[in-house]
Design a protein around this motif. Structure first.
Motif, mmCIF file in Angstrom:
data_model
loop_
_atom_site.group_PDB
_atom_site.id
_atom_site.type_symbol
_atom_site.label_atom_id
_atom_site.label_comp_id
_atom_site.label_asym_id
_atom_site.label_seq_id
_atom_site.Cartn_x
_atom_site.Cartn_y
_atom_site.Cartn_z
ATOM 1 N N GLN A 266 -3.498 -4.736 -3.691
ATOM 2 C CA GLN A 266 -3.612 -5.024 -5.118
ATOM 3 C C GLN A 266 -3.891 -3.805 -5.992
ATOM 4 O O GLN A 266 -4.421 -3.942 -7.077
ATOM 5 C CB GLN A 266 -4.711 -6.053 -5.379
ATOM 6 C CG GLN A 266 -4.694 -7.160 -4.407
ATOM 7 C CD GLN A 266 -4.861 -8.502 -5.069
ATOM 8 O OE1 GLN A 266 -4.761 -8.629 -6.266
ATOM 9 N NE2 GLN A 266 -5.095 -9.524 -4.279
ATOM 10 N N HIS A 351 1.597 -13.189 -6.681
ATOM 11 C CA HIS A 351 0.368 -13.360 -5.895
ATOM 12 C C HIS A 351 -0.880 -12.813 -6.569
ATOM 13 O O HIS A 351 -1.921 -12.725 -5.923
ATOM 14 C CB HIS A 351 0.490 -12.682 -4.531
ATOM 15 C CG HIS A 351 1.483 -13.313 -3.625
ATOM 16 N ND1 HIS A 351 1.166 -14.310 -2.743
ATOM 17 C CD2 HIS A 351 2.799 -13.079 -3.460
ATOM 18 C CE1 HIS A 351 2.246 -14.658 -2.068
ATOM 19 N NE2 HIS A 351 3.254 -13.930 -2.486
ATOM 20 N N GLU A 656 -9.047 -14.728 -8.076
ATOM 21 C CA GLU A 656 -8.423 -14.879 -6.748
ATOM 22 C C GLU A 656 -7.252 -15.834 -6.909
ATOM 23 O O GLU A 656 -7.444 -17.011 -7.219
ATOM 24 C CB GLU A 656 -9.443 -15.461 -5.759
ATOM 25 C CG GLU A 656 -8.958 -15.499 -4.319
ATOM 26 C CD GLU A 656 -8.865 -14.109 -3.707
ATOM 27 O OE1 GLU A 656 -7.783 -13.498 -3.816
ATOM 28 O OE2 GLU A 656 -9.859 -13.643 -3.129
ATOM 29 N N GLY A 659 -6.346 -17.451 -2.224
ATOM 30 C CA GLY A 659 -7.187 -17.386 -1.048
ATOM 31 C C GLY A 659 -6.550 -18.254 0.011
ATOM 32 O O GLY A 659 -5.919 -19.283 -0.286
HETATM 33 C C1 NBG Z 1 -3.051 -12.225 -2.558
HETATM 34 C C2 NBG Z 1 -4.113 -12.962 -3.358
HETATM 35 C C3 NBG Z 1 -4.718 -14.094 -2.569
HETATM 36 C C4 NBG Z 1 -3.621 -14.985 -2.035
HETATM 37 C C5 NBG Z 1 -2.616 -14.155 -1.259
HETATM 38 C C6 NBG Z 1 -1.457 -14.990 -0.771
HETATM 39 C C7 NBG Z 1 -2.005 -10.063 -3.111
HETATM 40 C C8 NBG Z 1 -1.247 -9.287 -4.126
HETATM 41 N N1 NBG Z 1 -2.372 -11.305 -3.442
HETATM 42 O O1 NBG Z 1 -5.570 -14.832 -3.380
HETATM 43 O O2 NBG Z 1 -5.108 -12.072 -3.777
HETATM 44 O O3 NBG Z 1 -4.151 -15.980 -1.208
HETATM 45 O O4 NBG Z 1 -2.084 -13.143 -2.077
HETATM 46 O O5 NBG Z 1 -0.851 -15.665 -1.816
HETATM 47 O O6 NBG Z 1 -2.255 -9.574 -2.056
#
Ligand code: NBG
Length: 824
Positions: A266, A351, A656, A659
């Protein structure tokens, strides 16, 4: 069983070239894996053939990340030969568990996004959906984390060194990948302007296939990972000039593309090599998809009826420009026709709403590396902005858009002008796709209302929700045999394929004997974890403690610091003799920090420093222990989650996206302490909010708090315990001799604006933790809630998620003959 034994011995000798009498666990693991692969490959071939025979519509899942973890146990369970293998290996003198330890945990991803992709492949295989996963075979996966002097140290994850018995490398099927070069214009016979891209550099993409079996259904799908290969070996001219070493150097340079996974979660770092990886992956994949399509079709306009492509985040979004390039420059289609094909074929999953994770690429870089794609992106943008203007002026968009057309155009443009002129990949993904989905209800609502609100007004049908899910095969059946066997002995094994069947456990929550058996399964898992920790960390766990677990990537928004403040406060109360009624607990933390993420690394250091102090303090350490689990990864999660009683899901509300750890814990009977965030909200709704410990400010409350001016200092001055905890962290109470080591953490909260509202939620969190401690003393009630949590988790199966994608986005059906479980 005799057959399997024979195959294993044969592989030790003829595939691995070893003496079967020398009992090396490593060889026997590899031989067993090869024998299992033999049992998959026939069904894989049959599955692939049936797609052609039935002209099935195929789904391509494009993801730069996967987290498969270990394959052996899962594959044995899917094939239904786990018991056979256990006996066979025991006859040969090995415990299956020990052999499974030999396998390298395949870590080709950072966290939830990659693990979700792996759960989705599992579900496609189990549901009989004609699916393919595409990704990169990184030579080095996510780094191996060790903790030295309390700090994270990254080590290379050289997983290829030991070989991968599961993969088929297909060196004979190479696809060219081109970069740089120039674009030439020409005019076709109808007088239309055409473009040809002649590239400067070429590398080759080699497929490595990993087989992904469904559960007990003979359906085996493919995960195809690309590895970069130099084309220099084939360039005789180069060798003939006598520049042998130069050629070798160039070869190494080319193969760098698939060397290493970018370890940032992220946070986008915008490195040139990362863009190269993305395009390398995308063009090889699109070429492969079209090759397969063209075997049965001539007319490219039929593509959307035969192919659905899901973009896992924006990382593969350049695929939209790549497909356009092929349709325009190679198939010589008209723009409008090509664009319709693209939009109908692609779909995009978002995401995250964190701004620092939204990808952009500098125009100057794209112009140099992918000049033709940059031209196409400009053209997409020009047409799109004309369309925006038309819609904005029309009635249906209303005054909102019209009033401020220039600003609207700036906001939605594919190009952002500042700080440097760049392409917004999310905007490309949105307008190039027919579906844009979020991964939990709240997340999708925030996409519509905040992050992509303009697009929501322009295309009110496009943004939709697909709440995430997890596979019950790995996360319940395979990871938690004690609990699975107990469940199966009461309701059969149907829940492994149809997780809704867990609701049959509900009446059993009232049965004291069942509750006792449930507790016994949990205790067995806790004891296993105890043995593991003893072996790995040489620490003795108290299994009568409440096991309180916070494992996930380290990120400020996930608020490990909030948990740490609770630990410090509990420590203070115990030290000061103010906690006579304290319920003994062990608090586990685990997770990796991006190597360049200063604050996250400092948080790890702080957790370890607090742990060292608390664990060494004989006044408290029989009641409170803190454990940092180094190198959190899929296989570690499989050990820890079944042993967990309290699951920490305490991110700042709204941050989030979904998750998925939250789901795995509840499925294994942990109770959740959590905020009103991500999919935890939907879990609370499915389970009953009173059966979780929900606390903290909600997303809209935080918005208004921010608007009215949030002042963390008010909380600091107004709360004595909070002040004490923060002052201790800031001083050297946990870092003797290193004054100020953790001051950046505290300053960030007090003077840096506390972006994630840690202080605002502190007091409520403490209250919820107190409720947890109290309830734990009533083991009957705790167990009842634990059973009901698991029983109501059916919705959170990735099978449900994938069925929704298949119906609502991809328009694909399961293969005939597989729908009812048993395969053809
Ligand atoms: C992540 C989120 C999570 C989610 C997962 C799968 C990235 C960019 N996003 O909350 O932070 O569960 O993706 O969707 O890694």
């Amino acid at each position: 069983m005799e057959g399997l034994k024979k195959d294993v011995i044969r592989h030790v000798v003829s595939s691995l070239g070893s003496d079967y009498a020398s009992k090396s666990a490593y060889n026997y693991y590899n031989a067993l894996a090869l024998a299992v692969r033999d049992r998959l490959i026939d069904n894989w071939i049959k599955t692939q053939r049936s797609y052609y025979d039935e002209k099935a519509k195929r789904v391509y899942y494009l993801s730069l990340e996967y987290l498969p973890g270990k394959s052996l146990m899962n594959n044995l369970h899917c094939l239904g030969i786990y018991e056979t293998a256990r006996k066979a290996m025991s006859d040969l003198g090995f415990s299956l568990e020990d052999l499974a330890e030999q396998e390298w945990d395949a870590g080709l991803g950072n966290g939830g996004l990659g693990r979700l992709a792996s759960c989705f492949l599992d579900s496609m295989a189990t549901l009989g959906i004609p699916g393919y996963g595409y990704g990169i075979r990184y030579d080095y996966g996510i780094f191996h984390q060790v903790i030295e002097d309390g700090k994270q140290v990254e080590q290379a994850d050289n997983w290829m060194r030991v070989g991968n018995p599961w993969a088929y490398e297909r060196g004979q099927h190479l696809f060219p990948v081109r970069f740089f070069g120039e674009v030439k214009n020409w005019t076709d016979e109808y007088g239309r302007l055409r473009h040809t891209w002649t590239a400067g550099d070429t590398v080759l993409a080699m497929p490595c296939d990993m087989l992904v079996p469904g559960w007990d259904n003979h359906h085996v799908i493919n995960m195809r990972l690309w590895s970069a290969r130099s084309d220099v070996e084939f360039d005789l001219d180069f060798f003939n000039t006598g520049n042998y070493l130069g050629a070798v150097e160039e070869k190494i340079f080319d193969e760098k593309i698939s060397k290493v996974l970018y370890p940032s979660d992220q946070i986008e770092e915008g490195r040139e090599l990362r863009l190269k990886q993305q395009y390398f992956f995308v063009t090889a994949t699109i070429q492969d998809i079209l090759r397969r399509f063209r075997k049965k079709h001539q007319d490219m306009t039929e593509l959307p009826q035969s192919v659905a492509i899901q973009l896992n985040d924006t990382h593969p979004a350049i695929a939209i420009a790549e497909l356009m390039r092929i349709l325009l420059d190679e198939d010589l289609l008209d723009w409008e026709v090509a664009w319709d094909i693209c939009v109908s074929t692609f779909a995009y999953t978002n995401h995250t709403i964190l701004p620092e994770a939204l990808e952009t690429w500098p125009v100057s870089l794209l112009e140099r590396m992918l000049p033709r794609h940059m031209q196409i992106i400009y053209e997409i943008n020009a047409r799109f902005l004309r369309e925006v203007e038309r819609v904005a002026r029309s009635e249906d968009c209303g005054q909102l858009c019209h009033r401020d057309l220039d600003h609207l155009k700036q906001r939605v443009s594919l190009i952002q002008e500042r700080p440097i002129k760049s392409v917004r990949m999310a905007h490309l993904a949105i307008i190039g796709s027919h579906s844009v989905n979020g991964v939990a209800a709240l997340h999708t609502e925030l996409l519509k209302a905040r992050v992509f609100d303009d697009f929501q007004r322009l295309y009110p049908q496009k943004i939709n929700n697909k709440t995430n899910g997890v596979t019950p095969r790995r996360w319940l059946w395979s990871a938690n045999q004690p609990l699975s066997r107990l469940i199966a002995s009461h309701i059969g094994t149907g829940f492994v394929r149809n997780l809704d069947e867990l609701t049959q456990l509900e009446p059993l929550a009232a049965d004291p004997a069942f509750r006792e058996a449930w507790r016994a399964a949990k205790l067995e898992n806790k004891q296993r974890l105890q043995a593991y920790i003893k072996r790995k960390l040489m620490r003795e766990l108290h299994t009568e403690h409440l096991f309180d677990v916070h494992i996930k990537r380290i990120h400020e928004y996930k608020r490990q610091v909030l948990n740490l403040l609770h630990v410090v406060t509990a420590y203070n109360r115990l030290r000061h003799g103010q906690a006579a009624d304290f319920t003994p607990r062990t608090v586990f933390f685990g997770g990796k920090a991006a190597p360049s993420y200063f604050m996250a690394k400092r948080i790890i250091h702080a957790i370890n420093a607090v742990a060292a102090t608390v664990n060494a303090d004989s006044r408290v350490n029989d009641k409170l222990q803190v454990v940092y689990l180094p190198n959190y990864c899929v296989s570690q999660a499989e050990r820890v989650i079944p042993a967990t009683e309290l699951s920490e899901q305490i991110s700042t509300a709204g941050m989030e996206a979904s998750g998925t750890g939250n789901m795995k814990f509840a499925l294994n009977g942990a109770l959740t302490i959590g905020t009103w965030d991500g999919a935890t909200i939907e879990m609370a709704q499915a389970i009953g909010p009173e059966l979780l410990f929900i606390f903290g400010m909600r997303e809209d409350e935080l918005v208004s708090l921010r608007q009215h001016g949030y002042n963390p200092m008010l909380y600091y001055h107004g709360d004595e315990e909070l002040r004490e905890a923060l002052d201790m962290l800031r001083s050297d109470a946990f870092s003797p001799g290193q004054h100020g080591l953790f001051a950046p953490l505290v300053d960030n909260l007090l003077h840096g604006g506390d972006r994630f509202f840690v202080l605002a939620d502190y007091r409520q969190y403490l209250g919820a933790q107190q409720d947890v401690g109290r309830l734990y003393l009533d083991q009957e009630e705790w167990t009842r809630r634990s059973i009901l949590n698991a029983a109501r988790m059916g919705f959170f199966s990735s099978d449900r998620a994938i069925s929704q994608y298949a119906r609502e986005i991809w328009d694909v059906a399961p293969m005939a003959g597989l729908q009812n479980g048993k395969g053809a």
